[in-house]
Structures are given as structure tokens and as C-alpha cells.
Design a protein around this motif. Structure first.
Motif, PDB file in Angstrom:
ATOM      1  N   ARG A   9      37.142  46.554  36.483  1.00 13.00           N
ATOM      2  CA  ARG A   9      37.381  45.118  36.584  1.00 13.00           C
ATOM      3  C   ARG A   9      36.981  44.390  35.299  1.00 13.00           C
ATOM      4  O   ARG A   9      37.597  43.396  34.928  1.00 13.00           O
ATOM      5  N   LEU A  10      35.954  44.880  34.632  1.00 12.68           N
ATOM      6  CA  LEU A  10      35.395  44.125  33.496  1.00 12.68           C
ATOM      7  C   LEU A  10      35.859  44.649  32.135  1.00 12.68           C
ATOM      8  O   LEU A  10      35.637  43.997  31.117  1.00 12.68           O
ATOM      9  N   LEU A 398      33.312  44.536  27.456  1.00 14.32           N
ATOM     10  CA  LEU A 398      33.138  44.182  28.866  1.00 14.32           C
ATOM     11  C   LEU A 398      33.204  42.668  29.018  1.00 14.32           C
ATOM     12  O   LEU A 398      32.497  41.937  28.324  1.00 14.32           O
ATOM     13  N   LYS A 400      32.629  39.068  31.089  1.00 10.67           N
ATOM     14  CA  LYS A 400      31.531  38.508  31.873  1.00 10.67           C
ATOM     15  C   LYS A 400      31.785  38.739  33.363  1.00 10.67           C
ATOM     16  O   LYS A 400      32.926  38.672  33.812  1.00 10.67           O
ATOM     17  N   PHE A 401      30.715  38.986  34.116  1.00  3.49           N
ATOM     18  CA  PHE A 401      30.813  39.129  35.567  1.00  3.49           C
ATOM     19  C   PHE A 401      30.659  37.758  36.216  1.00  3.49           C
ATOM     20  O   PHE A 401      29.570  37.186  36.209  1.00  3.49           O
ATOM     21  N   GLY A 402      31.725  37.233  36.760  1.00  3.29           N
ATOM     22  CA  GLY A 402      31.655  35.946  37.457  1.00  3.29           C
ATOM     23  C   GLY A 402      31.600  34.789  36.479  1.00  3.29           C
ATOM     24  O   GLY A 402      31.357  34.973  35.289  1.00  3.29           O
ATOM     25  N   ALA A 403      31.796  33.595  37.012  1.00  2.57           N
ATOM     26  CA  ALA A 403      31.870  32.415  36.134  1.00  2.57           C
ATOM     27  C   ALA A 403      30.485  31.848  35.878  1.00  2.57           C
ATOM     28  O   ALA A 403      29.534  32.229  36.525  1.00  2.57           O
TER      29      ALA A 403
END
Lengths: 403, 403
Positions: A9-10, A398, A400-403
Motif C-alpha cells: 500500500r505504501l 514509502l 506516509k501512512f494516513g493523513a
């Protein structure tokens, strides 16, 4: 799986390049109280310079206290938790010598052995015959035919070879035939489940013909089979991390495990660190991830040869400027496990780790590359499967995970 | 879940009080080799005093190498693993401005944008119009009616606002309408699954009416929607930890994520650290857990303003005695993630952590609050979700596990 889902996903592709330089079994323990390890004893000015500018830590390969074999140890470095991603020795060895094992093919690792007139094993490694002796024997074994089945035999090194069978309806759930001790006869290949009976029968037919062909040999007059396995079908490092990875290694085993995760295994001449680094230079433009494997640190560890291990580490360090001249965007120098000379075997001790990148590293206050400095490094102690995300992070691969 | 089951089983209430002081993005890296980070550069005599008496460590927010967004980073600090507890941007933003999103309501984050005469986006943020310009536009958009559906619009800040729809049979599995680039038209809201088609239709009707209402605006003549989501229904911090928690924050986003885990979001005047600490004082008797959020450390990090970041850290330190005068039974000072000025963005680097409590701390030999000292602290490097149990432990809010 959650880990790989996150990576998929990243992941974000770019042109930055990563080097993973693995000194097999580099970690150690002192030979006696108050002395230093081989890594600490070695004069490593180039690694120390990277250590000063970079960050240190320690890797746990499998779980704390668990000593890894070579295959699992490398899978873990590549980001594949070996407790979840299991692969048989047969597949690893076969891939390592260029025998492709597709899904449904069954591979095993074979050893030549010596049996007496009663068929009982007197030497499980046939006097460690040389590759020169074993090569024509493998060629002879490669003439064996099993109806309806394709069989291929290939030498690994010395008394070790692999056998791959290909055909319909084959499964790999089969017991090893090595009784693990002298004074016993080699076992038959025994299926542990109904689906594997056809493959077990094939291997037993093959073993009967092999023993017939070998019976007059002075040392290698029989053989044992182990590690029956098929392609485990792992996701590739391209799938998981978005990388285009290359493997630069001398020994078959390490090429094999690299091929399993989708690395492009490179051919090159020579077996010295400088030869391997020259290969990295030759293929530099074509890939964004380079796994470079140095075997001899482990070999000397297994032999208990402290000075030999020190010398190999120093030779890698001496050649390191050649590698750094390629200007990697991140480099990790580490091992796949520890191999203390004092123990003459792999061990569970955490693996020294050095990460350097020119822009995004958070340096610590350590200035040498060694077990104790790594234990004080700011990367802390973490699982080897987390190394890949760390290297991807330092090369901006990679999101960022989430906002 | 196992983690929460343990917490629920072991929680015990008492009157001891915890402060979690979060300096957003406080961690950093040096601007150039051999220099110090902003946190290390800042003169922080009060934090250093706590560091000397307390214990230091490092937090990993998501996983090693993973850079967190603000929402996930805070959930992790509150004990909720953000890989398991995912929440949409729409919900976070809406909660942050006091728009309640119940389960089944659908919220999204909206941006005013500028489109040309062909309907193609020329500015994805409408020239970053001020809140003064955007507020009457939001009021105008709040007049839009959709039959059978309740719609509510509220300004977040500048060009950012939220839209919440409430009604029967709404699901949030909808693609963002922001094409993420200029030169393209805003997309329609597209359902990714059948259950979300009704909600997507509602948002498309709303968008058509919104664009009609905005069409003569010089800059904010269209809008895009993203982060469609509903209340994820997390267990509250009261359920999990037995706490009665309060949130003291200036920015909507952080109020939003606090509301999601059941914190009582406090209102107060002013936006300086001393104003926030005064609010903690005002509400001190009513709660046993205070999350206090300082935003500007992150803002200066994102701007690459090293001196600005240093100054904010110093201003927090200067006000700290006011907070400590409340005599908390445990305080953690940390960040939600690192925001190195050199990178001008969030990063994956571990987060410096300081824990102090007057009675039960095991102090280490570190005397300053900084990245390197925290890497040497005796708390080690651990996952941010383990911070809450550590704070509960230091305030005697966890029973013994087993007899």
C-alpha cells in the motif's frame, strides 16, 4: 501478511538505490573473557567512518534466542518472516545451482554417502569427496529415467547435489531418507500424506536405480535425500516493495533464496569482495536494490578460525570504497545471523547493523562498527524483517501512512 | 485486541493524574553533519530537570520505517494501533470542528478549488483563501438540500471544510473526487461497492448544487471531496483504560481524533502553551488524564524553520513549571512523530520520549531531553501503543497480572 499489505500500500518507486551488504555470520562473541569479537578486532576504518556518520542497531533474525539456518536468515533480511514464509532445503539448493523448481515440481537436497556391505551407512558425507569426484557421478545419475516423470540431477558442491522431479500430481510432504547417524541404512522416502505417495514412489524408484549405478564406487556408493519441497510461491520483492532487485553472491544457497523472492541473480567472475563489488558496479544502472553476499565470514566462524574471520572482515572493509563510489542512496551493512568462532556454529546473538544514507539518517554517537557499539546505537534492537522498511524509508520509497 | 483485553482486565481506578504532553513532530535530525537537532539545540532547563530525574526512551509510531500521518500517529499514542484502528480523514476533520459523525453518517474532507472555463482545475487549494473568505461560502453551501438526507457543512480552516450527510442506507466506500493534479476536472464521487452507491449519488447531487452556488466566485468556484468515512466505533479510553480523559488542543484535527477515543474535548481561550497549561489547571479536578497538544513544533518542522522550532520548544519549556505545579502523578513528554526541519515533512525516525513520575520511576543516567539521550535512555525503543500501559503503571492504575 499485514506487514506486506502495508508495504504494498505504501510503496512508491523512484530512482534511488539501496545496497544490502551481508557479511554472513558477522556477529560473534569474545573468545575469552575481556577480549573483543572478530568484528571489533578487525581494523575497519571505512566501516567505522560510515558508523560515525550513520546509525547503528541490532537485528533479531527469527525470534530472540532462536538460531537461524541460512535460508530463513536471508528471507528475514529480505523482509519475509521465515516463521510464516517457510521454504524447503531442496528448493533452496536447486534454485542455487540453476535448477528451476516450478510449483508442483519436487526438489530435494541429496548427499552422497558410504554404506558397508550390509547397506549400513559408515560415512554420511562419503568422505567429503571433492566436486571433481562428484561431478561425473552426478552426470551418471542424471541418466536415470522414471516413466512419465522428468528427473534432473545437479551437483551443488563436494558431496552435495540436488534432485528435481517434474510431472503430474506430485506433492512434497515426504520424510527425509537420511537416518542422521552412521550404522543405519538409508531410509525409504515415506509420504506423510496421501497426496505425496506418487512423488515418494518416484523417489524410491530413483534411489534404487541410483544405488545400482553407484554400487561399485569406493566412497560415494549410496545417497540420502532430504528437504523435499516445491516452489512456495512467495510474493516477489517487486510485488511487495516495488523494487527491481539484484543478487550478487558466490554460493548457490544464497542465489537460490534470492531467486525465490524474485531477485535477478547476477553472473560474474571471481569470488573476492572486490569481484562482487565490481559486479555491483557493472549492473548498477539496471537495478535499484543490490543484495551483496560475503560468505567467508561465516565459513571461518564455523571453523572457529578467529584470525581468518578478522581477515575477511578487513578485506571487505578495504574494498568498501569501491562500493561507496557508486554513491548508494542507502546502505546497510549487517549479517544474516551471528557465527561466533568460539561456538563454531550459527547462533541466536543479535546481528550488528549499520545503516548509512547521505541525507536522511539520524546519526548516533557511535563511531565504530562492532557488537557493543551496535547495542548502543540509536536504531535499537529490532526484527530483521523491519530492515527493508527502514531502507525504503531512507530512500523515500514509502508513502506516509494516513493523513 | 489482545492488548485491549489485557488493559480491560487489569485496569484499576484511582485519583492519580496523568499528563501526556505532545509536542507535534518534535523529533528531528541534524541540518548538517556534526550539528544538533532542534530539540537538542533548544535550551530546555525544565525538561532537562525532568529528564535527569526521570527516564528516557524512543517510540515507534506505526512500524519501523513507516512515516505516520497525524491521525494515525495520535491514535498510536493513545494506545490504538493505527494499522488495526483505521479512521478516515472525513471523520477526523468533522469531529475536529464539532460536527458529530455517528455510525452510518458519512463525512468527508472538502477543499475549495479553482477551475477554468473548461472546468479543469487550475488551483487545488483555491489560492489558499483565508478563513474569512471561506466562512460565508461554507454558510452558502450549508443551504443545500438533498431530499431525505440531512447535510451539514462546516469550515475547518482556510480552503478546507467538511461535509457530513446523515440518512438511511449510507456507506462510505467511495473514491476521492480530487484528481490530485491541476489540468483535470474534479471527479465524480464513485462508489467502490454496491452498498455505497446511495451515498455517492447524494454527494454527486450535492456537488452539482455546490458548483452552481460557487460558480461566480473568483477563486473558490468549485470543490473536491476526499476521505469519505463513518464513525469507526472505537472503544473509548474509558472502556479500555478506565480513564476519564480530557483533550486540550488548539487545532481541529487533534480535537477530532481525541473525540474518537472518547476524550472530553475542552474549550479555552488562547493558543500559546501557557494558555493550554492554564486550561489544564482549570479542568484539573474533573479528569485523571490530560492530553495536551502543541502544534507549532510540527508547523515549523514542515516549514524547515529550524530556529522557529527551537523557539517553540523553548516556549513550552518556559511554561512547563506552570504545568508541573499541578503535581501530576506521571507525565510523558513526547511527539506523535518526528518532523525534521531538514526534510520539511513528517518522518519515520523514532520519537524522543521522557517519562517522569515522583515516586515510581526508575531513572537512567541521561540528563537532557534530546534524540541521542533518548536513544540511550533506559526505557529503550518501543511501540507507541505501549506508552499508555507505561503511564498507567506509573500511576498504579494496572493490577498485577496473575497471582
Amino acid at each position: 501478511m499485514e506487514h506486506f499489505d502495508l508495504m504494498k500500500r505504501l510503496q512508491q518507486k523512484n530512482s534511488q538505490k539501496i545496497i544490502l551488504l551481508v557479511l554472513d555470520g558477522v556477529g560473534g562473541i569474545p573468545m575469552h573473557a575481556g577480549s573483543q569479537t572478530a568484528l571489533e578486532t578487525a581494523a575497519t576504518p571505512n566501516m567505522d567512518k560510515l558508523a560515525a556518520a550513520g546509525a547503528l542497531g541490532q537485528l533479531i533474525s527469527i525470534r530472540p534466542g532462536i538460531t537461524p539456518g541460512s535460508g530463513p536468515a536471508h528471507l528475514s533480511l529480505f523482509g519475509y518472516d521465515p516463521v510464516e514464509y517457510e521454504v524447503g532445503r531442496g528448493v533452496l539448493s536447486s534454485n542455487g545451482v540453476g535448477l528451476k523448481v516450478n510449483f508442483g515440481d519436487i526438489a530435494c537436497r541429496a548427499n552422497f554417502c558410504t554404506v558397508d556391505t550390509n547397506g549400513l551407512i559408515t560415512d554420511r558425507r562419503a568422505g567429503r569427496i571433492s566436486s571433481d569426484v562428484a561431478q561425473p557421478l552426478c552426470e551418471r545419475l542424471n541418466t536415470i529415467e522414471i516413466p512419465g516423470i522428468e528427473v534432473e540431477v545437479k551437483l551443488v558442491k563436494e558431496y552435495r547435489f540436488t534432485v528435481v522431479i517434474r510431472g503430474e500430481g506430485l506433492e512434497a510432504d515426504i520424510e527425509d531418507t537420511d537416518p542422521q547417524t552412521v550404522g543405519k541404512a538409508p531410509l525409504s522416502a515415506t509420504a506423510r500424506s496421501a497426496g505425496s505417495e506418487k512423488a515418494a514412489d518416484c523417489f524410491n524408484s530413483w534411489l534404487a536405480k541410483a544405488c545400482e549405478l553407484l554400487k561399485d564406487e569406493p566412497q560415494a556408493n549410496a545417497c540420502t535425500l532430504r528437504g523435499f519441497s516445491t516452489d512456495p510461491g512467495f510474493p516477489t520483492m517487486t510485488d511487495v516493495f516495488g523494487l527491481n532487485p539484484a543478487c550478487i553472491a558466490v554460493y548457490p544457497m544464497y542465489k537460490g533464496v534470492s531467486a525465490l523472492v524474485g531477485m535477478d541473480v547476477k553472473s560474474f567472475n571471481g569470488d573476492q569482495p572486490s569481484d562482487e563489488f565490481a559486479a555491483a558496479e557493472r549492473y548498477w544502472d539496471a537495478h535499484d536494490f543490490f543484495f551483496i553476499h560475503i560468505k567467508k565470514t561465516d565459513s571461518y566462524g564455523e571453523d572457529g578460525n578467529f584470525d581468518g574471520k578478522v581477515h575477511v572482515i578487513e578485506s571487505v572493509d578495504a574494498a568498501l570504497p569501491q562500493l561507496m563510489a557508486l554513491k548508494p542512496d542507502a546502505i546497510a551493512i549487517t549479517g544474516d545471523h551471528s557465527t561466533p568462532c568460539k561456538m563454531k556454529s550459527h547462533s541466536w546473538h543479535p546481528i550488528p547493523l549499520l545503516i548509512w544514507s547521505p541525507e536522511m539518517i539520524r546519526p548516533d554517537d557511535q563511531n565504530t562498527f562492532g557488537e557493543t557499539s551496535c547495542a548502543h546505537g540509536n536504531l535499537g534492537t529490532f526484527h530483521a524483517t523491519e530492515l527493508m522498511p527502514m531502507l525504503l524509508a531512507h530512500t523515500n520509497k514509502l508513502k506516509k501512512f494516513g493523513a
